[in-house]
Design an enzyme around this catalytic site. Structure first.
Site, PDB file in Angstrom:
ATOM      1  N   TYR A  39     -14.121  17.203 -13.323  1.00 37.77           N
ATOM      2  CA  TYR A  39     -14.084  17.298 -11.911  1.00 37.77           C
ATOM      3  C   TYR A  39     -12.685  17.992 -11.437  1.00 37.77           C
ATOM      4  O   TYR A  39     -12.733  19.234 -10.916  1.00 37.77           O
ATOM      5  CB  TYR A  39     -14.396  16.477 -11.128  1.00 37.77           C
ATOM      6  N   LYS A 119     -26.673  -1.441  11.777  1.00 33.15           N
ATOM      7  CA  LYS A 119     -25.618  -0.843  12.654  1.00 33.15           C
ATOM      8  C   LYS A 119     -24.167  -0.711  12.232  1.00 33.15           C
ATOM      9  O   LYS A 119     -23.546  -1.834  12.038  1.00 33.15           O
ATOM     10  CB  LYS A 119     -25.614  -1.648  14.065  1.00 33.15           C
ATOM     11  N   CYS A 411      10.036 -31.719   4.326  1.00 34.45           N
ATOM     12  CA  CYS A 411       8.645 -31.737   3.869  1.00 34.45           C
ATOM     13  C   CYS A 411       7.718 -32.657   4.662  1.00 34.45           C
ATOM     14  O   CYS A 411       8.301 -33.758   4.901  1.00 34.45           O
ATOM     15  CB  CYS A 411       8.402 -32.111   2.175  1.00 34.45           C
TER      16      CYS A 411
END
Ligand code: D41
Length: 676
Positions: A39, A119, A411
């Site tokens: 292409y 839709k 932590c």
């Protein structure tokens, strides 16, 4: 010389014909019959001819999709026939009501034939063709007038600049929806984040934003697609049915949804609705419902329109994928490898068909990107991906007492210092083996189905085991006695025995499962399999240094570093020794026999497959010699992509890697003599 020019003109026209044909196969039919390289070769030959002979130029040449300079503003366009809007219904009841009114107005006893269309969630567009050539593209605007965006529309590859086939009216207005497919949206958004530091919230906004560009060169770079749903003005009569009209538009080279179906009666319509709702997440683009249109144009005309919507069509909406809610708090969770992840606690909200009360915020960079504070109102989105995301903050609704979110320095589970390595987005707890959160996650991962597959060792039992001090790490599991277990809260004698038996059974495993179960950072199943195959035994694997590790397929410096760091930790080496001492064993690793048809080919699977799970596909490909890997890289030889494929597909396409769909895979496996 004139002969020469005539010959060149002929070649130019032939090239254009051929390129139009390939464009249509690729962008409209999704079924290319030519390699990209071929292409490109045709396109550059055409460019060359046009550049050398400006008199051969044609505004509708496939080379002419992007025009020159940017516009100063868009020009308003009045729609000759208004672009109507659609009434919505939100439930089965309401839809039945719509159908009843249609039948009453028509005095019709029997079932109505409806054309059912997904839709698409995009931007409505009007395309005007004169003598088969695209002369104008306009937005819907308020339905009465929109804006002329012809230059942008011409850049959309699935919109033909000239109609194909024959028999089209001299003037024909095609109406449809421009949208951004999910895969394109993801890669486009990733690029936008890298280059501009901002992203679009959803594909619909991205499509709308892309069409609003005054410079069509920008639009040309956006992955937009078009899907036709009807016609506007036409200088000649069109088909007598909506479904036939769509088939006709298809023949003229326009894309229509491949999901369009005709259904007779409410029950068939509702079945279609349910079927597509079930596949919603696997479709390549967002849809927000189903449009039902009375199929017969003659009946449509008898029904007419009211206000600005036709009486013969309705949108049956799906549950919303975006909703607004409040962030009540942001907490920090600790993962198996210590990664600290901020999580938004939300006021529960129904979105995408489920009630959502948590959403991951990923990391601190994401919080900064969103500009999120505790107390903010946010848009929560749950689409294609099942995991709910915070899409954006509604700044106008920020309360006065909103508070910023900061990374804790300790932590939350064990109090160890939190570390954030320069250049890494993720923060980590440094507590490793003493952190109860990491212990819990390590146990969960170890017991999970794809790791050691210990039936009955779920999150709740793990919590109890840790709390009772019965286990601290995965090796402790193999010391558990039924009596001690039975004493645990709510675990009876029978379950305790079953669990101990399940743990005992897990001793017999495979090296790849075992390596995966250890939970080394970034060692997923594919990497664990590659490591097991490459090293064959645990001893050679443990002895491998970073250089050796990197000789393994898909192991780069980062993963090799994580593995090395794991074994550099004395505690991990001891853990491994205890697991082996507990009797975990596996059969000798079979080196692939060699000579399989996919020998040495690295294959990646993505998206969903219908006829088998991805695991099964991986196993069968591996049996043919393939190395099944989790990520696409330049070394990848083949990508198998099912519906829902996202960034991996895009990446493979940019790298020019072979892509197979499920049908192609099945055909191949069949050829290889496998049963499916
Ligand atoms: O896919 C869609 N978004 C879609 C939109 C569709 N499949 N059909 C549509 N049909 C109409 C009528 C029946 C009014 C011709 C539509 C829309 N309208 C529409 N799109 C935006 C506003 C109205």
């Amino acid at each position: 010389m004139p002969e020469d020019l005539a010959a060149l003109r002929h070649e130019t026209e032939r090239l254009r014909e051929e390129l139009r044909h390939h464009n249509h196969r690729y962008y409209v039919l999704d079924d290319p019959t030519v390699a990209d390289a071929e292409y490109d070769r045709l396109l550059s030959r055409l460019r060359e001819l046009e550049a050398a002979h400006p008199d051969l130029l044609d505004p509708d040449s496939p080379t002419q999709r992007v025009g020159g300079a940017a516009l100063a503003a868009f020009v308003a366009v009045r729609h000759e026939l208004p672009m109507l809007s659609l009434d919505n219904v939100f439930s089965e009841e309401e839809f039945r009501g719509f159908d009843r009114r249609v039948r009453e107005r028509l005095g019709e006893e029997g079932d109505i034939r409806y054309c059912c269309e997904p839709k698409l969630d995009g931007v409505a567009l009007s395309l005007l063709y004169e003598d088969g050539a695209l002369v104008r593209g306009a937005t819907r605007g308020d339905g009465a007038s929109g804006e002329d965006i012809t230059a942008n529309v011409r850049t959309i590859a699935s919109i033909p600049l000239r109609l194909l086939g024959e028999g089209w009216p001299q003037r024909l207005e095609v109406r449809g929806e421009v949208y951004m497919p999910r895969a394109g949206f993801e890669s486009f958004n990733r690029r936008a984040l890298e280059t501009e530091g901002k992203t679009f919230v959803n594909p619909r906004n991205a499509a709308a934003g892309s069409l609003r560009q005054l410079d069509s060169r920008i639009t040309a770079q956006r992955p937009l697609e078009f899907c036709a749903y009807g016609a506007g003005v036409s200088s000649a009569a069109l088909s007598g049915r909506q479904s036939q009209l769509l088939a006709q538009l298809r023949d003229w080279g326009l894309r229509c949804s491949p999901e369009v179906k005709v259904a007779t009666g409410v029950a068939a319509c509702l079945e279609y609705y349910a079927e597509l709702l079930g596949r919603r997440a696997r479709l390549p683009h967002d849809i927000d419902g189903i449009v039902f249109k009375v199929d017969s144009i003659a009946l449509q005309e008898r029904l007419g329109t009211v206000a600005r919507a036709p009486r013969w069509a309705v949108a049956h909406k799906f549950p919303a994928e975006e909703e607004m809610t409040r962030v009540e708090d942001v907490e920090f969770q600790v993962g198996r490898t210590g990664a600290i992840t901020p999580v938004a606690r939300l006021a529960p909200v129904f979105v995408g068909g489920v009630t959502v009360s948590n959403a991951t915020l990923h990391n601190m960079d994401e919080i900064a990107r969103l500009g999120l504070m505790r107390g903010d109102t946010v848009i929560v989105r749950r689409a294609g991906d099942v995991i709910p995301q915070v899409a954006r903050v509604v700044m106008e609704r920020r309360p006065l007492d909103a508070t910023p979110v900061t990374l804790p320095d300790q932590c939350p589970a064990c109090g160890s210092p939190v570390e954030r390595v320069e250049g890494e987005v993720v923060a980590r707890c440094s507590g490793t083996l003493v952190c109860p959160a990491q212990q819990r996650e390590a146990l969960r991962h170890f017991a999970s189905r794809r790791a050691m597959d210990i039936d009955g060792l779920g999150e709740r039992i793990i919590e109890h085991l840790l709390a009772a001090g019965l286990v601290r790490d995965v090796a402790d599991l193999y010391t558990l006695q039924p009596d001690a277990l039975a004493a645990l809260d709510r675990l009876g004698q029978k379950s305790a025995v079953n669990l101990v038996m399940a743990i005992a059974r897990s001793r017999e495993t495979t090296l790849e499962r075992f390596l995966y179960a250890l939970g080394m950072r970034e060692v997923g199943e594919a990497t664990a399999r590659a490591l097991a195959r490459h090293f064959g035994t645990l001893e050679t694997f443990v002895a491998a240094d970073v250089t050796r590790l990197q000789q393994v397929q898909d192991v780069g410096p980062v993963v090799a570093g994580h593995i090395a760091a794991f074994f550099a930790d004395q505690r991990n080496r001891e853990l491994l020794a205890r697991l082996v001492a507990a009797g975990i064993h596996w059969p000798a690793v079979e080196k692939p026999a060699g000579g399989g048809p996919l020998e040495g080919v690295s294959v990646v699977l993505t998206g969903t497959l219908d006829s088998m799970t991805r695991d099964e596909a991986a196993e069968r490909l591996a049996a043919l010699g393939a190395r099944v890997s989790g990520s696409v890289s330049a070394k990848t030889g083949l990508l198998v992509a099912g519906p829902g494929a996202g960034s991996k597909l895009t990446k493979a396409q940019t790298l020019g890697i072979d892509v197979w769909d499920e049908a192609r895979l099945l055909a191949f496996l069949h050829e290889q003599g496998g049963s499916s």
